[in-house]
Scaffold this active site. Structure first.
Site, PDB file in Angstrom:
ATOM      1  N   TYR A 162      -1.905  -0.989  10.190  1.00  0.00           N
ATOM      2  CA  TYR A 162      -1.895  -1.218   8.749  1.00  0.00           C
ATOM      3  C   TYR A 162      -0.627  -0.654   8.119  1.00  0.00           C
ATOM      4  CZ  TYR A 162      -3.727  -1.327   3.941  1.00  0.00           C
ATOM      5  OH  TYR A 162      -3.920  -1.568   2.611  1.00  0.00           O
ATOM      6  N   SER A 173       0.863  -1.187   0.000  1.00  0.00           N
ATOM      7  CA  SER A 173       0.000   0.000   0.000  1.00  0.00           C
ATOM      8  C   SER A 173       0.891   1.225   0.000  1.00  0.00           C
ATOM      9  CB  SER A 173      -0.887   0.022   1.244  1.00  0.00           C
ATOM     10  OG  SER A 173      -1.546   1.275   1.388  1.00  0.00           O
TER      11      SER A 173
END
Length: 262
Positions: A158, A145
């Site tokens: 995350y 990401s």
């Protein structure tokens, strides 16, 4: 249909919805036999299989929790038994939790790390050993990401997990280059899926907020991410250990909010 991945077999984890579903469908369109991995929703997984088969492709659904070594090992064994080999692994399965770092429950932290980082390592290790045994090369694509390369509020677990995925990718690329196994990562920005809609609701930002902060002034699409993975999974590019940033320019932009797009 194309023959880009003809006679090759791919596993896509977390492939029953969203980006994973799009990646699996795209690989099948390019001729690969695809294993649709799912953890809990066999109905959605079977729908993806049926869509691929309706378009003339080959796919099967296999249940596995990517954070459990035995599950992943069984999935790879089932893949090889069914198709004869494993050529491509896409580690797409993931999750997130949203909230201030000071308030993150340690159980939530561990679950995100287990799925998003440990799960990627397990997949790489099991698939990598299988590819080494086959002695015919292979390709691993890890879905990271843009948040793995930047700080982002309310996403401590995350961001930490995806940063780990990025450096894990580089390390494995170096270790396995001699085996002709490429290991690369895709780092998406904001991609429009039903999952994105859910996280937006939790975090309290709007579509216009994302468009305003993205130089390309839009969300990315599942189709675009699937195209990126198709490139990274090829065996004719001399690319390994790379992170392909697919974020519409977000991480390159020092100006940030483009009010009025001036």
């Amino acid at each position: 249909m194309s023959d880009l991945f003809e006679n090759e077999t791919a596993i896509v984890t977390g492939a029953s919805r969203g980006i994973g579903s799009g990646i699996a469908t795209k690989l099948a369109e390019h001729g690969a036999s695809v294993v649709i991995n799912y953890r809990s929703s066999d109905q959605r997984a079977m729908e993806v299989v049926e869509e691929i088969e309706a378009d003339g492709g080959t796919a099967v659904a296999v249940q596995a929790d990517v954070s459990e070594y035995g599950d992943v090992e069984a999935m790879v064994e089932a893949t090889v038994e069914r198709f004869g080999a494993l050529d491509i692994l896409v580690n797409n399965a993931g999750m997130t939790t949203i909230g201030p770092a000071a308030e993150v429950d340690i159980a939530d932290w561990r679950r995100v790390i287990d799925i998003d980082l440990t799960g990627v390592f397990i997949g790489c290790q099991v698939a990598g050993c299988q590819m080494q045994e086959q002695a015919d090369g292979g390709a691993i694509v890890n879905i990271a990401s843009m948040m793995g390369q930047m700080g982002y509020h309310m996403r401590a677990p995350y961001c930490a997990a995806k940063a780990g995925v990025i450096n894990l990718t580089r390390t494995l690329a170096v270790e396995w280059a001699a085996d002709d196994i490429s290991v690369n990562a895709l780092a998406p920005g904001f991609i429009k899926t039903d999952i994105t809609d859910q996280t937006q609701d939790s975090a309290g930002y709007t579509d216009d907020d994302i468009r305003g902060r993205t130089p390309m002034a839009r969300f990315g699409t599942v189709e675009e991410m699937a195209n990126c993975v198709s490139f990274l999974a090829r065996d004719d590019t001399f690319v390994t250990g790379e992170v392909l940033q697919a974020d519409g320019g977000w991480t390159s932009d020092a100006w940030r909010y483009h009010e009025g797009r001036v």
